[in-house]
Motif scaffolding. Sequence first.
Motif, PDB file in Angstrom:
ATOM      1  N   ALA A  76       0.827  -1.205   0.000  1.00 39.94           N
ATOM      2  CA  ALA A  76       0.000   0.000   0.000  1.00 39.94           C
ATOM      3  C   ALA A  76       0.863   1.258   0.000  1.00 39.94           C
ATOM      4  O   ALA A  76       0.565   2.227  -0.699  1.00 39.94           O
ATOM      5  CB  ALA A  76      -0.937   0.004   1.205  1.00 39.94           C
ATOM      6  N   ASN A  77       1.949   1.237   0.761  1.00 40.04           N
ATOM      7  CA  ASN A  77       2.818   2.410   0.846  1.00 40.04           C
ATOM      8  C   ASN A  77       3.549   2.688  -0.456  1.00 40.04           C
ATOM      9  O   ASN A  77       3.895   3.827  -0.730  1.00 40.04           O
ATOM     10  CB  ASN A  77       3.825   2.243   1.982  1.00 40.04           C
ATOM     11  CG  ASN A  77       3.164   2.301   3.340  1.00 40.04           C
ATOM     12  OD1 ASN A  77       2.100   2.879   3.489  1.00 40.04           O
ATOM     13  ND2 ASN A  77       3.780   1.684   4.319  1.00 40.04           N
ATOM     14  N   GLY A  78       3.771   1.669  -1.254  1.00 44.46           N
ATOM     15  CA  GLY A  78       4.508   1.845  -2.487  1.00 44.46           C
ATOM     16  C   GLY A  78       3.642   1.847  -3.733  1.00 44.46           C
ATOM     17  O   GLY A  78       4.162   1.724  -4.838  1.00 44.46           O
ATOM     18  N   SER A  79       2.338   1.991  -3.562  1.00 44.59           N
ATOM     19  CA  SER A  79       1.413   1.891  -4.701  1.00 44.59           C
ATOM     20  C   SER A  79       0.755   3.227  -5.004  1.00 44.59           C
ATOM     21  O   SER A  79       0.703   4.124  -4.168  1.00 44.59           O
ATOM     22  CB  SER A  79       0.319   0.868  -4.400  1.00 44.59           C
ATOM     23  OG  SER A  79       0.868  -0.409  -4.247  1.00 44.59           O
ATOM     24  N   ALA A  80       0.214   3.306  -6.212  1.00 45.04           N
ATOM     25  CA  ALA A  80      -0.595   4.460  -6.604  1.00 45.04           C
ATOM     26  C   ALA A  80      -1.866   4.474  -5.758  1.00 45.04           C
ATOM     27  O   ALA A  80      -2.238   3.470  -5.151  1.00 45.04           O
ATOM     28  CB  ALA A  80      -0.937   4.366  -8.082  1.00 45.04           C
ATOM     29  N   ALA A  81      -2.543   5.601  -5.743  1.00 50.30           N
ATOM     30  CA  ALA A  81      -3.703   5.791  -4.866  1.00 50.30           C
ATOM     31  C   ALA A  81      -4.778   4.731  -5.056  1.00 50.30           C
ATOM     32  O   ALA A  81      -5.325   4.201  -4.078  1.00 50.30           O
ATOM     33  CB  ALA A  81      -4.296   7.175  -5.085  1.00 50.30           C
ATOM     34  N   GLU A  82      -5.097   4.390  -6.290  1.00 49.99           N
ATOM     35  CA  GLU A  82      -6.156   3.412  -6.547  1.00 49.99           C
ATOM     36  C   GLU A  82      -5.773   2.025  -6.032  1.00 49.99           C
ATOM     37  O   GLU A  82      -6.591   1.337  -5.411  1.00 49.99           O
ATOM     38  CB  GLU A  82      -6.455   3.347  -8.047  1.00 49.99           C
ATOM     39  CG  GLU A  82      -7.673   2.527  -8.387  1.00 49.99           C
ATOM     40  CD  GLU A  82      -8.011   2.601  -9.865  1.00 49.99           C
ATOM     41  OE1 GLU A  82      -8.193   1.528 -10.469  1.00 49.99           O
ATOM     42  OE2 GLU A  82      -8.103   3.726 -10.392  1.00 49.99           O
ATOM     43  N   GLU A  83      -4.547   1.615  -6.279  1.00 44.21           N
ATOM     44  CA  GLU A  83      -4.080   0.315  -5.777  1.00 44.21           C
ATOM     45  C   GLU A  83      -4.000   0.320  -4.259  1.00 44.21           C
ATOM     46  O   GLU A  83      -4.360  -0.658  -3.601  1.00 44.21           O
ATOM     47  CB  GLU A  83      -2.724  -0.031  -6.365  1.00 44.21           C
ATOM     48  CG  GLU A  83      -2.764  -0.376  -7.828  1.00 44.21           C
ATOM     49  CD  GLU A  83      -1.384  -0.658  -8.390  1.00 44.21           C
ATOM     50  OE1 GLU A  83      -0.375  -0.328  -7.736  1.00 44.21           O
ATOM     51  OE2 GLU A  83      -1.325  -1.208  -9.491  1.00 44.21           O
ATOM     52  N   ALA A  84      -3.512   1.418  -3.686  1.00 50.41           N
ATOM     53  CA  ALA A  84      -3.402   1.516  -2.233  1.00 50.41           C
ATOM     54  C   ALA A  84      -4.774   1.396  -1.583  1.00 50.41           C
ATOM     55  O   ALA A  84      -4.919   0.762  -0.531  1.00 50.41           O
ATOM     56  CB  ALA A  84      -2.730   2.825  -1.841  1.00 50.41           C
ATOM     57  N   GLU A  85      -5.798   1.978  -2.198  1.00 52.46           N
ATOM     58  CA  GLU A  85      -7.156   1.873  -1.670  1.00 52.46           C
ATOM     59  C   GLU A  85      -7.637   0.419  -1.669  1.00 52.46           C
ATOM     60  O   GLU A  85      -8.241  -0.039  -0.700  1.00 52.46           O
ATOM     61  CB  GLU A  85      -8.106   2.731  -2.497  1.00 52.46           C
ATOM     62  CG  GLU A  85      -9.519   2.743  -1.969  1.00 52.46           C
ATOM     63  CD  GLU A  85     -10.446   3.611  -2.806  1.00 52.46           C
ATOM     64  OE1 GLU A  85     -11.655   3.318  -2.796  1.00 52.46           O
ATOM     65  OE2 GLU A  85      -9.975   4.545  -3.452  1.00 52.46           O
ATOM     66  N   ALA A  86      -7.349  -0.306  -2.732  1.00 51.31           N
ATOM     67  CA  ALA A  86      -7.735  -1.720  -2.803  1.00 51.31           C
ATOM     68  C   ALA A  86      -7.021  -2.529  -1.726  1.00 51.31           C
ATOM     69  O   ALA A  86      -7.624  -3.389  -1.076  1.00 51.31           O
ATOM     70  CB  ALA A  86      -7.426  -2.277  -4.192  1.00 51.31           C
ATOM     71  N   VAL A  87      -5.747  -2.236  -1.509  1.00 49.96           N
ATOM     72  CA  VAL A  87      -4.990  -2.948  -0.473  1.00 49.96           C
ATOM     73  C   VAL A  87      -5.560  -2.638   0.900  1.00 49.96           C
ATOM     74  O   VAL A  87      -5.682  -3.526   1.748  1.00 49.96           O
ATOM     75  CB  VAL A  87      -3.485  -2.607  -0.554  1.00 49.96           C
ATOM     76  CG1 VAL A  87      -2.726  -3.214   0.610  1.00 49.96           C
ATOM     77  CG2 VAL A  87      -2.903  -3.069  -1.881  1.00 49.96           C
ATOM     78  N   HIS A  88      -5.943  -1.394   1.136  1.00 50.45           N
ATOM     79  CA  HIS A  88      -6.542  -1.035   2.429  1.00 50.45           C
ATOM     80  C   HIS A  88      -7.858  -1.774   2.651  1.00 50.45           C
ATOM     81  O   HIS A  88      -8.169  -2.165   3.786  1.00 50.45           O
ATOM     82  CB  HIS A  88      -6.735   0.474   2.534  1.00 50.45           C
ATOM     83  CG  HIS A  88      -5.456   1.217   2.752  1.00 50.45           C
ATOM     84  ND1 HIS A  88      -4.706   1.109   3.911  1.00 50.45           N
ATOM     85  CD2 HIS A  88      -4.767   2.051   1.954  1.00 50.45           C
ATOM     86  CE1 HIS A  88      -3.630   1.849   3.816  1.00 50.45           C
ATOM     87  NE2 HIS A  88      -3.626   2.429   2.627  1.00 50.45           N
ATOM     88  N   GLU A  89      -8.613  -1.995   1.602  1.00 51.08           N
ATOM     89  CA  GLU A  89      -9.846  -2.782   1.728  1.00 51.08           C
ATOM     90  C   GLU A  89      -9.536  -4.225   2.120  1.00 51.08           C
ATOM     91  O   GLU A  89     -10.260  -4.822   2.924  1.00 51.08           O
ATOM     92  CB  GLU A  89     -10.636  -2.736   0.431  1.00 51.08           C
ATOM     93  CG  GLU A  89     -11.245  -1.377   0.148  1.00 51.08           C
ATOM     94  CD  GLU A  89     -11.969  -1.315  -1.182  1.00 51.08           C
ATOM     95  OE1 GLU A  89     -12.277  -2.378  -1.756  1.00 51.08           O
ATOM     96  OE2 GLU A  89     -12.231  -0.194  -1.642  1.00 51.08           O
ATOM     97  N   ILE A  90      -8.465  -4.768   1.589  1.00 56.55           N
ATOM     98  CA  ILE A  90      -8.048  -6.125   1.969  1.00 56.55           C
ATOM     99  C   ILE A  90      -7.596  -6.137   3.425  1.00 56.55           C
ATOM    100  O   ILE A  90      -7.896  -7.071   4.168  1.00 56.55           O
ATOM    101  CB  ILE A  90      -6.948  -6.647   1.036  1.00 56.55           C
ATOM    102  CG1 ILE A  90      -7.492  -6.798  -0.385  1.00 56.55           C
ATOM    103  CG2 ILE A  90      -6.385  -7.975   1.538  1.00 56.55           C
ATOM    104  CD1 ILE A  90      -6.438  -7.073  -1.433  1.00 56.55           C
ATOM    105  N   LEU A  91      -6.901  -5.086   3.850  1.00 52.23           N
ATOM    106  CA  LEU A  91      -6.470  -5.007   5.251  1.00 52.23           C
ATOM    107  C   LEU A  91      -7.664  -4.966   6.200  1.00 52.23           C
ATOM    108  O   LEU A  91      -7.612  -5.525   7.301  1.00 52.23           O
ATOM    109  CB  LEU A  91      -5.565  -3.794   5.464  1.00 52.23           C
ATOM    110  CG  LEU A  91      -4.152  -3.955   4.920  1.00 52.23           C
ATOM    111  CD1 LEU A  91      -3.434  -2.615   4.873  1.00 52.23           C
ATOM    112  CD2 LEU A  91      -3.369  -4.966   5.748  1.00 52.23           C
ATOM    113  N   VAL A  92      -8.754  -4.334   5.790  1.00 55.67           N
ATOM    114  CA  VAL A  92      -9.982  -4.336   6.604  1.00 55.67           C
ATOM    115  C   VAL A  92     -10.493  -5.767   6.757  1.00 55.67           C
ATOM    116  O   VAL A  92     -10.905  -6.183   7.845  1.00 55.67           O
ATOM    117  CB  VAL A  92     -11.053  -3.420   5.976  1.00 55.67           C
ATOM    118  CG1 VAL A  92     -12.405  -3.612   6.634  1.00 55.67           C
ATOM    119  CG2 VAL A  92     -10.616  -1.973   6.049  1.00 55.67           C
TER     120      VAL A  92
END
Length: 63
Positions: A29-45
């Motif tokens: 998430a820290n190394g990704s573009a905003a859209e990818e980072a958002e998807a990763v944060h959803e997985i973290l939830v």
Amino acid sequence: MLGCVDPCDDTVFNRSQLRVLIPELRALANGSAAEEAEAVHEILVLTAQVERKAHRYLVFNGD
């Protein structure tokens, strides 16, 4: 652990495996573009829900 996700088949992570997977997801998430980072944060939830109760798993469905 992210390298173990099979795009053609189901991949299942248990609570113990999340100890390795979660830091990998955070780094991604820290190394990704905003859209990818958002998807990763959803997985973290979802990982947080798996950690809360026993007998829950994080499942990636391939294909």
